[in-house]
Design a protein around this motif. Structure first.
Motif, PDB file in Angstrom:
ATOM      1  N   CYS A 224     -36.411 -39.308 -77.941  1.00  0.00           N
ATOM      2  CA  CYS A 224     -35.340 -39.333 -76.718  1.00  0.00           C
ATOM      3  C   CYS A 224     -36.326 -39.111 -75.264  1.00  0.00           C
ATOM      4  O   CYS A 224     -36.361 -37.855 -74.868  1.00  0.00           O
TER       5      CYS A 224
ATOM      6  N   TRP B 186     -32.517 -43.201 -77.893  1.00  0.00           N
ATOM      7  CA  TRP B 186     -33.579 -42.892 -78.631  1.00  0.00           C
ATOM      8  C   TRP B 186     -34.260 -43.996 -79.317  1.00  0.00           C
ATOM      9  O   TRP B 186     -33.785 -45.208 -79.409  1.00  0.00           O
ATOM     10  N   GLN B 187     -35.504 -44.010 -79.687  1.00  0.00           N
ATOM     11  CA  GLN B 187     -36.129 -44.702 -80.112  1.00  0.00           C
ATOM     12  C   GLN B 187     -37.329 -44.332 -81.415  1.00  0.00           C
ATOM     13  O   GLN B 187     -37.624 -43.141 -81.289  1.00  0.00           O
ATOM     14  N   LYS B 188     -37.422 -45.165 -82.200  1.00  0.00           N
ATOM     15  CA  LYS B 188     -38.459 -44.543 -83.165  1.00  0.00           C
ATOM     16  C   LYS B 188     -40.052 -44.445 -82.785  1.00  0.00           C
ATOM     17  O   LYS B 188     -40.664 -45.539 -82.208  1.00  0.00           O
ATOM     18  N   GLN B 189     -40.725 -43.705 -83.215  1.00  0.00           N
ATOM     19  CA  GLN B 189     -42.008 -43.524 -82.738  1.00  0.00           C
ATOM     20  C   GLN B 189     -42.915 -43.011 -84.093  1.00  0.00           C
ATOM     21  O   GLN B 189     -42.825 -41.515 -84.029  1.00  0.00           O
TER      22      GLN B 189
ATOM     23  N   GLU C 297     -38.218 -39.595 -84.257  1.00  0.00           N
ATOM     24  CA  GLU C 297     -37.253 -40.372 -83.464  1.00  0.00           C
ATOM     25  C   GLU C 297     -37.551 -39.513 -82.125  1.00  0.00           C
ATOM     26  O   GLU C 297     -37.339 -38.417 -82.042  1.00  0.00           O
TER      27      GLU C 297
END
Length: 225
Positions: free
Chosen positions: A138, A129-132, A136
């Motif tokens: 995936c 997962w990453q912050k956008q 968040e």
């Protein structure tokens, strides 16, 4: 068989509207979300495996996409608990089964013929997962024709901020989405056509959603009314 087969039109289903239909294999049932064809079809379904149920080994000429919604789905002695995302490319085959029982989201015959690689992603692993922005994400798969992800949004967030190029399809996994007064809780499914505009917002507890975009621009609609 034609179910929600006009891809130029919006389609949706609430979990309380599910109609479970027996498959050719004992212990396996499915909810047909959209379908063009008979037993071997372009299809999107929710499939439920009873404990100790299985399919014999078979091929997927048009590929297969799977998200495990609950339980443990297994294939060829590999086990995929809740949250695993799989892509089996065209011409691949497997022997699927479940010892404990499972519910999976499945898409068949919807891949490009040149897709060659298997994909297996554990969406419960935080490293994926990453912050956008405020959400968040995936990332699950992306190519020239489609983008697939799981997304977590906060309460009151807007899912789409512009016209949906190539259409979109979503399945609510946690929380709630609200669209023109209709509430889609866990298991709610929505498909939006190419060029659609939608003011879909999240509910009070936010949402986690499976989201696929871009894949409907080349699909020819069949009027299923």
């Amino acid at each position: 068989m034609l179910i929600n087969a006009d891809f130029s039109r919006r389609a949706s289903l609430l979990p309380e509207q599910y109609q479970w239909v027996k498959s050719p294999q004992n212990g396996v049932e499915r909810v047909m979300l959209d379908r063009v064809g008979a037993e071997k079809a372009r299809a999107t379904s929710i499939v439920r495996y009873a404990p100790d149920s299985h399919f014999p080994h078979h091929l997927h000429p048009g590929g297969e996409e799977i998200l495990v919604l609950s339980g443990t789905f297994s294939a060829d002695n590999t086990h995929y608990p809740t949250g695993w995302y799989l892509r089996n490319p065209p011409t691949s085959g497997h022997q699927p089964y479940s010892n404990e029982g499972a519910v999976i989201f499945v898409k068949l015959w919807q891949m490009s013929a040149d897709e060659k690689h298997h994909v297996a992603i554990d969406t419960k692993d935080a490293v994926n997962w990453q912050k956008q922005g405020s959400r968040e994400v995936c990332h699950l798969y992306s190519d020239a024709r489609e983008q697939v992800s799981l997304q977590r949004l906060n309460a009151g967030d807007v899912l789409f901020t512009e016209t949906i190029a190539g259409g979109a399809e979503l399945l609510v996994l946690e929380g709630e989405l609200i669209d023109v007064g209709q509430r889609y809780r866990r298991g709610g499914w929505v498909r939006l056509p190419d060029g659609a505009e939608a003011q879909i917002k999240t509910g009070a507890d936010g949402v986690m959603v499976y989201l696929k975009t871009g894949h409907l621009s080349q699909v020819i609609g069949v009027d299923s009314r």
